[in-house]
Design a protein around this motif. Structure first.
Motif, PDB file in Angstrom:
ATOM      1  N   THR A   1       0.828  -1.211   0.000  1.00 35.43           N
ATOM      2  CA  THR A   1       0.000   0.000   0.000  1.00 35.43           C
ATOM      3  C   THR A   1       0.863   1.261   0.000  1.00 35.43           C
ATOM      4  O   THR A   1       0.515   2.269   0.613  1.00 35.43           O
ATOM      5  CB  THR A   1      -0.946   0.011   1.210  1.00 35.43           C
ATOM      6  OG1 THR A   1      -0.179  -0.169   2.409  1.00 35.43           O
ATOM      7  CG2 THR A   1      -1.970  -1.110   1.104  1.00 35.43           C
TER       8      THR A   1
ATOM      9  N   LEU B   1      -5.574  -1.513  -1.952  1.00 40.06           N
ATOM     10  CA  LEU B   1      -5.396  -2.855  -2.487  1.00 40.06           C
ATOM     11  C   LEU B   1      -6.549  -3.192  -3.423  1.00 40.06           C
ATOM     12  O   LEU B   1      -7.703  -2.860  -3.138  1.00 40.06           O
ATOM     13  CB  LEU B   1      -5.351  -3.878  -1.350  1.00 40.06           C
ATOM     14  CG  LEU B   1      -4.165  -3.778  -0.387  1.00 40.06           C
ATOM     15  CD1 LEU B   1      -4.395  -4.678   0.815  1.00 40.06           C
ATOM     16  CD2 LEU B   1      -2.872  -4.143  -1.091  1.00 40.06           C
TER      17      LEU B   1
ATOM     18  N   SER C   1      -9.542  -5.227  -5.187  1.00 44.91           N
ATOM     19  CA  SER C   1     -10.456  -6.306  -4.830  1.00 44.91           C
ATOM     20  C   SER C   1     -10.080  -7.562  -5.601  1.00 44.91           C
ATOM     21  O   SER C   1      -9.353  -7.508  -6.605  1.00 44.91           O
ATOM     22  CB  SER C   1     -11.898  -5.914  -5.154  1.00 44.91           C
ATOM     23  OG  SER C   1     -12.288  -4.782  -4.399  1.00 44.91           O
TER      24      SER C   1
ATOM     25  N   LYS D   1     -12.852 -10.935  -2.152  1.00 48.36           N
ATOM     26  CA  LYS D   1     -12.295 -10.056  -1.136  1.00 48.36           C
ATOM     27  C   LYS D   1     -12.333  -8.610  -1.616  1.00 48.36           C
ATOM     28  O   LYS D   1     -12.110  -8.335  -2.792  1.00 48.36           O
ATOM     29  CB  LYS D   1     -10.834 -10.427  -0.824  1.00 48.36           C
ATOM     30  CG  LYS D   1     -10.658 -11.666   0.043  1.00 48.36           C
ATOM     31  CD  LYS D   1      -9.181 -11.882   0.331  1.00 48.36           C
ATOM     32  CE  LYS D   1      -8.993 -13.051   1.273  1.00 48.36           C
ATOM     33  NZ  LYS D   1      -9.448 -12.768   2.642  1.00 48.36           N
ATOM     34  N   SER D   2     -12.592  -7.703  -0.680  1.00 48.10           N
ATOM     35  CA  SER D   2     -12.449  -6.274  -0.948  1.00 48.10           C
ATOM     36  C   SER D   2     -11.727  -5.651   0.234  1.00 48.10           C
ATOM     37  O   SER D   2     -11.739  -6.195   1.347  1.00 48.10           O
ATOM     38  CB  SER D   2     -13.807  -5.603  -1.169  1.00 48.10           C
ATOM     39  OG  SER D   2     -14.628  -5.751  -0.019  1.00 48.10           O
ATOM     40  N   PHE D   3     -11.102  -4.509   0.021  1.00 47.85           N
ATOM     41  CA  PHE D   3     -10.232  -3.918   1.021  1.00 47.85           C
ATOM     42  C   PHE D   3     -10.593  -2.446   1.210  1.00 47.85           C
ATOM     43  O   PHE D   3     -11.155  -1.808   0.327  1.00 47.85           O
ATOM     44  CB  PHE D   3      -8.767  -4.069   0.600  1.00 47.85           C
ATOM     45  CG  PHE D   3      -8.371  -5.498   0.335  1.00 47.85           C
ATOM     46  CD1 PHE D   3      -7.954  -6.315   1.366  1.00 47.85           C
ATOM     47  CD2 PHE D   3      -8.446  -6.025  -0.952  1.00 47.85           C
ATOM     48  CE1 PHE D   3      -7.603  -7.649   1.125  1.00 47.85           C
ATOM     49  CE2 PHE D   3      -8.104  -7.340  -1.201  1.00 47.85           C
ATOM     50  CZ  PHE D   3      -7.679  -8.154  -0.156  1.00 47.85           C
ATOM     51  N   SER D   4     -10.232  -1.927   2.367  1.00 40.54           N
ATOM     52  CA  SER D   4     -10.633  -0.576   2.728  1.00 40.54           C
ATOM     53  C   SER D   4      -9.482   0.146   3.419  1.00 40.54           C
ATOM     54  O   SER D   4      -8.382  -0.393   3.572  1.00 40.54           O
ATOM     55  CB  SER D   4     -11.845  -0.630   3.670  1.00 40.54           C
ATOM     56  OG  SER D   4     -11.460  -1.216   4.911  1.00 40.54           O
ATOM     57  N   TYR D   5      -9.773   1.364   3.871  1.00 41.79           N
ATOM     58  CA  TYR D   5      -8.802   2.150   4.629  1.00 41.79           C
ATOM     59  C   TYR D   5      -8.317   1.385   5.853  1.00 41.79           C
ATOM     60  O   TYR D   5      -7.140   1.477   6.243  1.00 41.79           O
ATOM     61  CB  TYR D   5      -9.430   3.485   5.047  1.00 41.79           C
ATOM     62  CG  TYR D   5      -8.623   4.250   6.070  1.00 41.79           C
ATOM     63  CD1 TYR D   5      -7.440   4.887   5.723  1.00 41.79           C
ATOM     64  CD2 TYR D   5      -9.072   4.331   7.393  1.00 41.79           C
ATOM     65  CE1 TYR D   5      -6.701   5.580   6.673  1.00 41.79           C
ATOM     66  CE2 TYR D   5      -8.344   5.014   8.340  1.00 41.79           C
ATOM     67  CZ  TYR D   5      -7.158   5.647   7.983  1.00 41.79           C
ATOM     68  OH  TYR D   5      -6.431   6.325   8.915  1.00 41.79           O
ATOM     69  N   ALA D   6      -9.185   0.600   6.472  1.00 44.24           N
ATOM     70  CA  ALA D   6      -8.812  -0.160   7.661  1.00 44.24           C
ATOM     71  C   ALA D   6      -7.685  -1.138   7.350  1.00 44.24           C
ATOM     72  O   ALA D   6      -6.798  -1.370   8.190  1.00 44.24           O
ATOM     73  CB  ALA D   6     -10.033  -0.895   8.224  1.00 44.24           C
ATOM     74  N   ASP D   7      -7.693  -1.741   6.153  1.00 38.32           N
ATOM     75  CA  ASP D   7      -6.625  -2.667   5.772  1.00 38.32           C
ATOM     76  C   ASP D   7      -5.303  -1.919   5.620  1.00 38.32           C
ATOM     77  O   ASP D   7      -4.248  -2.405   6.024  1.00 38.32           O
ATOM     78  CB  ASP D   7      -6.991  -3.371   4.471  1.00 38.32           C
ATOM     79  CG  ASP D   7      -8.225  -4.232   4.628  1.00 38.32           C
ATOM     80  OD1 ASP D   7      -8.131  -5.288   5.272  1.00 38.32           O
ATOM     81  OD2 ASP D   7      -9.292  -3.835   4.115  1.00 38.32           O
TER      82      ASP D   7
ATOM     83  N   SER E   1      -4.085  -0.935   9.173  1.00 40.16           N
ATOM     84  CA  SER E   1      -3.655  -2.066   9.993  1.00 40.16           C
ATOM     85  C   SER E   1      -2.300  -2.598   9.568  1.00 40.16           C
ATOM     86  O   SER E   1      -1.634  -3.307  10.354  1.00 40.16           O
ATOM     87  CB  SER E   1      -4.701  -3.190   9.925  1.00 40.16           C
ATOM     88  OG  SER E   1      -4.740  -3.767   8.633  1.00 40.16           O
ATOM     89  N   ARG E   2      -1.857  -2.287   8.351  1.00 37.19           N
ATOM     90  CA  ARG E   2      -0.557  -2.775   7.868  1.00 37.19           C
ATOM     91  C   ARG E   2       0.592  -1.891   8.330  1.00 37.19           C
ATOM     92  O   ARG E   2       1.761  -2.253   8.168  1.00 37.19           O
ATOM     93  CB  ARG E   2      -0.565  -2.832   6.338  1.00 37.19           C
ATOM     94  CG  ARG E   2      -1.465  -3.937   5.776  1.00 37.19           C
ATOM     95  CD  ARG E   2      -1.818  -3.679   4.313  1.00 37.19           C
ATOM     96  NE  ARG E   2      -0.675  -3.737   3.426  1.00 37.19           N
ATOM     97  CZ  ARG E   2      -0.330  -4.801   2.701  1.00 37.19           C
ATOM     98  NH1 ARG E   2      -1.050  -5.912   2.820  1.00 37.19           N
ATOM     99  NH2 ARG E   2       0.697  -4.771   1.896  1.00 37.19           N
TER     100      ARG E   2
END
Length: 379
Positions: free
Chosen positions: A347, A353, A355, A368-374, A377-378
């Protein structure tokens, strides 16, 4: 869902294409008695692990997380692990969930091998046959001078009295996207140097890098190499390809964000996907991913240099030409995007990221889909 409805950027894993690859690999297993493992470092789309386990023997991990993934998502399959240097804190869990462990050095073998044997694991050692078959990608040559990967003959001979009682098999990995002629060259050298130590072994692992499912790959030569180890040494043969499982097994959908005015004769098109974030092999290999309905630069009337949305000046995918001008909002589809893509995502610059969708026939399902939280969290 129709493909025209996907939100870009996104990966589409083509389960039908991957199953075609699996049938080819299963054919090799059935004809030779070898065992083939999925190398998760190339493809870890575990939604397809139930399908993969119907055809292959299991999977190989490069670390504890991949080993856990195989254990959880491919239950009952063989779970192999290799690492250049294992961490002591990971060993207890490895001994609990893995079937095979391959060490990279004599020191690691002596440090952790006895516990692995006591736990009932098959124990192997990676060797370096010291013969390079790489011509185009030196970064992937484990036989280059000074390599940290594998034990050389001189190192093995010096420690053989201590090492041999711990070993069930030997492992070598020298190939990268190569045909079986390169394997044959490696195998000749392996047998010349290490053949005298194979009498008490149970198996040999040919590693990965075998492009078995490529249309022009020489499968007959591969099967002769496998047969040689069975007839001359009585060994079970393992192979652990990653690319061959998911070769041409997926796509990366991207949209054109902007067509810039030409600079120094170059027309840049900014995409919502990034080489640095979403297809790192483009920069590392380097690699030019196939793109439908395109040609090399200037072969067709309209040429564009594709760049990503990051601040990295070198975040470029390559130059492609088309019969017609591109326009903002147009969706482009890069091919062969299942391997070394999702497993290498990052990122950088806060780029989201992509989908991931699974395609079966005409059916397309969001996996799978990804958001700001992913992203957060990295960090």
């Amino acid at each position: 869902m129709r493909e025209s409805a996907v939100q870009t950027p996104c990966y589409v894993i083509d389960a039908d294409a991957i199953e075609r690859n699996l049938r080819v690999l299963r054919g090799v297993m059935d004809r030779t008695g070898c065992r083939i493992l999925l190398a998760q470092k190339a493809f870890s789309g575990y939604a397809l692990y139930p399908l993969i386990s119907k055809y292959l023997t299991g999977a190989v991990a490069s670390g504890i997380f991949e080993a856990r993934l195989c254990h959880e998502e491919m239950p009952g399959a063989e779970n192999h692990i290799y690492n250049p240097a294992f961490r002591a804190q990971d060993i207890p869990q490895i001994l609990e969930i893995c079937d095979h462990i391959v060490f990279n050095s004599i020191a690691q073998l002596e440090k952790f091998g006895p516990a692995a044997k006591q736990a009932g694991l098959q124990v192997g050692l990676r060797i370096n046959p010291e013969i390079s078959t790489q011509k185009d990608h030196a970064i992937y040559d484990p036989c280059a001078p000074g390599s940290r990967l594998g034990v050389t003959l001189s190192q093995f001979e010096e420690a053989s009295a201590r090492a041999l009682p711990l070993l069930d098999g030997l492992h070598f990995h020298t190939l990268c996207e190569q045909d079986s002629d390169a394997l044959e060259v490696t195998l000749d050298e392996f047998c010349r140097k290490f053949g005298k130590y194979l009498a008490n072994m149970k198996w040999v692992n040919f590693g990965g890098g075998h492009h078995i499912t490529r249309h022009d790959y020489d499968i007959a030569r591969l099967e002769r190499c496998i047969g040689r180890m069975r007839s001359e040494y009585g060994l079970l043969v393992y192979l652990e390809p990653g690319e061959a499982v998911a070769l041409n097994g997926g796509y990366l959908y991207t949209s054109v964000l902007e067509i810039q005015s030409p600079v120094d004769g170059v027309r840049n098109a900014i995409l919502d996907t990034s080489a640095a974030c979403h297809m790192p092999d483009v920069l590392e290999m380097p690699y030019r991913p196939p793109l439908g309905n395109s040609a090399e630069a200037h072969e067709k009337p309209f040429t564009y240099r594709f760049g990503g949305p990051t601040c990295l000046a070198g975040d470029t995918i390559g130059e492609y030409s088309f019969d017609h001008e591109l326009h903002e909002g147009q969706i482009l589809v890069f091919e062969d995007m299942s391997i070394y893509s999702m497993v290498k995502n990052n990122t950088f610059n806060g780029v989201p990221l992509p989908s991931i969708y699974i395609k079966r026939g005409d059916d397309l399902q969001l996996w799978k889909s990804f958001s700001y939280a992913d992203f957060k969290s990295r960090l």
